[in-house]
Motif scaffolding. Sequence first.
Motif, short mmCIF file in Angstrom:
data_model
loop_
_atom_site.label_atom_id
_atom_site.label_comp_id
_atom_site.label_asym_id
_atom_site.label_seq_id
_atom_site.Cartn_x
_atom_site.Cartn_y
_atom_site.Cartn_z
N PRO A 1 0.85 -1.21 -0.01
CA PRO A 1 -0.16 0.05 0.01
C PRO A 1 0.78 1.25 -0.13
O PRO A 1 1.91 1.10 0.85
CB PRO A 1 -0.71 -0.14 1.47
N ASP A 2 0.46 2.11 -0.90
CA ASP A 2 1.21 3.38 -0.96
C ASP A 2 0.36 4.52 -0.45
O ASP A 2 -0.65 4.93 -0.95
CB ASP A 2 1.60 3.53 -2.57
N LYS A 3 0.99 5.13 0.70
CA LYS A 3 0.09 6.32 1.18
C LYS A 3 0.09 7.40 0.49
O LYS A 3 -0.72 8.42 0.50
CB LYS A 3 0.23 6.55 2.70
N GLU A 4 1.18 7.50 -0.58
CA GLU A 4 1.23 8.77 -1.56
C GLU A 4 0.19 8.73 -2.44
O GLU A 4 -0.22 9.92 -2.89
CB GLU A 4 2.63 8.91 -2.20
N TYR A 5 -0.23 7.52 -2.71
CA TYR A 5 -1.32 7.60 -3.97
C TYR A 5 -2.61 7.41 -3.38
O TYR A 5 -3.66 7.52 -4.07
CB TYR A 5 -0.98 6.12 -4.79
N PHE B 1 -7.22 3.37 6.63
CA PHE B 1 -6.88 4.24 7.73
C PHE B 1 -6.86 5.74 7.20
O PHE B 1 -6.30 6.07 6.17
CB PHE B 1 -5.66 3.92 8.51
N ILE C 1 -4.12 12.26 4.68
CA ILE C 1 -3.27 11.25 4.26
C ILE C 1 -4.03 9.88 4.69
O ILE C 1 -4.59 10.00 5.72
CB ILE C 1 -2.23 11.08 5.29
N CYS C 2 -4.02 8.89 3.88
CA CYS C 2 -4.88 7.62 4.10
C CYS C 2 -4.05 6.58 3.50
O CYS C 2 -3.14 6.60 2.54
CB CYS C 2 -6.33 7.76 3.68
N VAL C 3 -4.30 5.33 3.96
CA VAL C 3 -3.65 4.30 3.38
C VAL C 3 -4.68 3.03 3.70
O VAL C 3 -5.48 2.83 4.65
CB VAL C 3 -2.33 3.86 4.12
#
Lengths: 148, 428
Positions: free
Chosen positions: A6-10, A51, A56-58
């Motif tokens: 999982p990439d939180k940047e995307y 989350f 910011i999410c992931v």
Amino acid sequence: MKRVYPDKEYCIGCHLCEVACITAHSKSKDAIIAFREEQGKDGLTACKKVFEKGDICVAISCRHCDEPSCVAACISGGLHKDPETGRTVYDREKCVGCWSCLMACPYGAIKRHPTENKIVKCDLCEGREGGPACVAACPNQALKYEER
Amino acid sequence: MKYVIIGNGIASIGAIEGIRKVDTKNEILVIGAEDAPAYGRPLISYLLAGKIGPDRLALRPQEFYDRSNVSLMLGTKVTSIDAQARTVATDKGETVTYENLLIATGGIPFTPPIPGSDGSDVYNFTNLAHAHTLISKAKEIKRAVVIGGGLIGLKAGESLFDRGVDVTILELSPRILSLAFDENAAALAGSRLAEVGLNVRCGVSAKEIQRDHDGNLKGVHLTDGDFLQCDVVVIAIGVVPNYDLAQEAGIAVDRGIKVDDHMRTSAAGVFAAGDVAQAKDLLFGDDRVIPIWTNAYNQGFCAGKNMTGADVPFTGSLAMNSISFYGLPTISVGTVNPPEGDETYDTAVSLDEKKKSYRKLVFHNDRLVGYVLVGDIDMAGMYTAFVKFQLAVPEDAKKQILAGAPDVLMWPDEFFKETWNPGVVEPD
Ligand SMILES: Cc1cc2nc3c(=O)[nH]c(=O)nc-3n(C[C@H](O)[C@H](O)[C@H](O)COP(=O)(O)OP(=O)(O)OC[C@H]3O[C@@H](n4cnc5c(N)ncnc54)[C@H](O)[C@@H]3O)c2cc1C
Ligand code: SF4
Ligand code: SF4
């Protein structure tokens, strides 16, 4: 082995991965029926959890760790490491609902089944053509299923 | 033989899996006193309660042993270890040579000297044979007294109660599960047991077991003067490390078999793991015997790797318990009862007696070092992460944890990346 990263940047926090997960694990394989009916009645639950904190999410789920704490904790043999695929596999027939794995997994990847004394855990959509449904559903490619 | 393991419990399984991570070739021999496939020891309470059948006891399928090239010598007891000659002797008269030996002999029930305890109808509840005995007994008995309100006592009491036996559990300290619980958690769990009809009496113990002229069990005299009539007594105070074999072989023991940070004992080529070992504690750094499942597996796993010659330090044991009381789940990890008056500790509690929900978090120098959850346990693993990885908890994060909502986005960025999304170059 291939894992979901999982990439939180995307991640845009759209929760579509959760919908896809529920659908993939439903009887009907229909998103609406799965979400509206099976979720409540059968206690169908997503193995993914999004989350969020501000913007910011992931989305996370089981990491299929090389040396999983959940397997070390399982008192029934319900969780084990498949030596061939490297996956952390869950056998619901053996599970006695002691929640030891839920306590031990520091990645918060194990949930309680809402209606049964069993756990819910990501199986990487075992047997599903095209790999994990969450990865396929992510509109922003924040989830990648690859070998690293 | 390259690898010999004494004991066929979870530490032994951990060791097999540890060895096989590094060495897929050399044969492993497991010698186990019990004549049964390795079973989930905690499952004996599910068996006694009738919640599972004997078919669900085995931890790994036979295929696991075949595939892992493990030979099993079951129903066989090791009678001595010769650490110089590197051999072990069995009660079948065999002598087995080892290059690397693991002592994973677990614990034996601790039985305090209670007058009258010698004789019929006094049992322990620590192995499968005990469970089978109690299952056949449960049909004909009406009342049982369980001595000990720890993990094993509570499980023994609960499963006998599920068989229709009237049960009273005696606990000497002021609360049940005194190490893992504080007063609030114990009170919630205790009231759940009381609701169901299971009697728990704290602050009291057995003074004497009463027998008639023929030696038949009559009941138990308590330290507070009461007398409880019963048909069986189960003594479930706890287990002590089963280290006689090691001690007789001249291997250093303290409270358990002493091991270094690679699970090596004082004898060359000899390792120890599980309930029998005294190993490093993750939070305190000193060596302790913490007889729980996860530790036994992890220690076995680490010992197994090191038996192959790999160099893998043991990260340390962490006390953790998960136990449910008739649908009321509880989890406790790490330090739950910090030393009184020590101001370096900080605790936060949130209690909702109506909802039977409780959360206690214990901080030490701004790290989470332990917690208890009763009722709502769903986020447990996320708290465990903070304890296990000893992540710093900044003020804002602390508030969120205290509110009962720990999450992965609170982890330090680097750690998050390493853990969840390694090997990726961030866009500018
Ligand atoms: C009723 C009950 C419930 C429990 N519930 C929980 C729980 O919920 N969570 C938890 O964390 N822990 C629980 N525990 C504790 C947990 O079961 C132990 O910590 C764990 O089993 C220890 O594993 P081990 O491999 O070190 O030892 P063991 O499982 O005790 O295995 C040791 C083995 O060595 C064998 N052996 C001993 N001496 C010899 C010899 N001389 N030669 C050959 N073989 C020998 C024994 O027969 C035994 O099979 C429970 C224990 C009991 C009894
Ligand atoms: S459940 Fe948790 S510990 Fe187990 S493999 Fe998945 S992430 Fe790892
Ligand atoms: S809840 Fe089920 S899978 Fe998890 S540790 Fe207990 S028995 Fe194993």
